[in-house]
Write an enzyme that holds these catalytic residues in place. Structure first.
Site, mmCIF file in Angstrom:
data_model
loop_
_atom_site.group_PDB
_atom_site.id
_atom_site.type_symbol
_atom_site.label_atom_id
_atom_site.label_comp_id
_atom_site.label_asym_id
_atom_site.label_seq_id
_atom_site.Cartn_x
_atom_site.Cartn_y
_atom_site.Cartn_z
ATOM 1 N N SER A 1 0.756 -1.073 -0.034
ATOM 2 C CA SER A 1 0.060 -0.161 -0.110
ATOM 3 C C SER A 1 1.033 1.247 -0.082
ATOM 4 O O SER A 1 2.119 1.322 0.362
ATOM 5 C CB SER A 1 -0.915 0.055 1.197
ATOM 6 O OG SER A 1 -1.508 1.135 1.413
ATOM 7 N N TYR B 1 -2.061 0.411 10.670
ATOM 8 C CA TYR B 1 -2.131 -0.277 9.297
ATOM 9 C C TYR B 1 -0.561 0.329 8.524
ATOM 10 O O TYR B 1 -0.041 -0.381 7.822
ATOM 11 C CB TYR B 1 -3.290 0.337 8.561
ATOM 12 C CG TYR B 1 -3.308 -0.072 6.985
ATOM 13 C CD1 TYR B 1 -3.430 -1.579 6.706
ATOM 14 C CD2 TYR B 1 -3.288 0.886 6.117
ATOM 15 C CE1 TYR B 1 -3.661 -1.803 5.573
ATOM 16 C CE2 TYR B 1 -3.364 0.694 4.831
ATOM 17 C CZ TYR B 1 -3.848 -0.914 4.401
ATOM 18 O OH TYR B 1 -3.724 -1.131 3.205
#
Length: 254
Positions: free
Chosen positions: A139, A152
């Site tokens: 990501s 995250y």
């Protein structure tokens, strides 16, 4: 030498979103896809869809955080040419000061340890194929921090380091290591899961963004990277929608 026959691609997290889209596109590109996820009903449905269209697919329920299950899964495969480490997710949007350690632990287990488990278990088969590929879907969170996303962001930074270190360690073997880092992708579940089922909060993530990425956009990028000639390694590819300049700079049409 590359093994003869139909190449096999294992896709983790194939029950929805980027994983399901990637499985479809790899099957269309000529791979036999092995669909893995915890939700057996979803991957069975996808396997039926693909085989009904004359493509090669099989569903295998799997929790990538269960090492014994991953090892048994790897041992059951006749071959593996491509591993798509896609299983992952975000949970919670709290600050570092208020975040639940259990949420951080869950994200690290799924995004990092899960990828480690599958990579370690399947690396011998990928090497034996003579032309293997390990691809991690990380990501942009793995390349830049932002507020209220510490758990995250930390997990995806670790996933990036996993890919980067593995590439250094296995250079000289017939296995490529690719990292695809998507930015803002609108899928059916990601934001909703992150906000614990709150669809209103999830919708605000994309509010005013004319065209966030779709799962198909990312799947097309993954398939392109995997299908480059064997000597071409896409170390890292960051893909964002045009409206997103960074993790914290997004153009919204209000």
């Amino acid at each position: 030498m590359t093994a003869a026959g139909t190449p096999v691609a294992v896709v983790t997290g194939a029950s929805s979103g980027i994983g399901a889209a990637t499985a479809r596109q790899l099957a269309e590109a000529g791979y036999e896809v092995v669909l893995t996820a915890r939700r057996e009903d979803r991957i069975q449905e996808l396997a039926k869809e693909l085989t009904a269209g004359g493509l090669k697919a099989v569903a295998r329920p799997l929790d990538v955080t269960d090492r014994a299950a991953v090892d048994a899964f790897a041992a059951s495969l006749d071959r593996c040419d491509v591993l798509i480490n896609n299983a992952g997710g975000a949970f919670g949007a709290d600050t570092v000061a208020t975040g639940d350690p259990a949420d951080w632990r869950w994200m690290y287990e799924v995004n990092v340890i899960g990828a480690l488990n599958t990579t370690q278990a399947l690396l011998p088969a990928l090497t034996a194929s003579g032309d293997g590929t390990v691809l991690l879907v990380s990501s942009t969170a793995g390349h830049g921090t932002y507020e209220n996303g510490g758990g995250y962001v930390a997990a995806k930074h670790a996933a990036h380091v996993l890919a980067e270190t593995l590439r250094l360690e296995i250079v000289g073997t017939p296995v490529r290591v690719i990292e695809i880092a998507p930015g803002m992708v609108r899928t059916e579940e990601f934001a909703t899961t992150r906000f614990r089922g709150d669809t209103e909060k999830a919708a605000k993530v994309y509010a005013g963004v004319a065209a966030p990425l779709t799962a198909d956009d990312v799947a097309e990028t993954i398939t392109w990277a995997v299908t480059r000639p064997s000597h071409v390694n896409i170390d890292l590819l960051v893909v964002r929608p045009r409206a997103q300049a960074s993790n914290t700079k997004v153009h919204r049409e209000l």
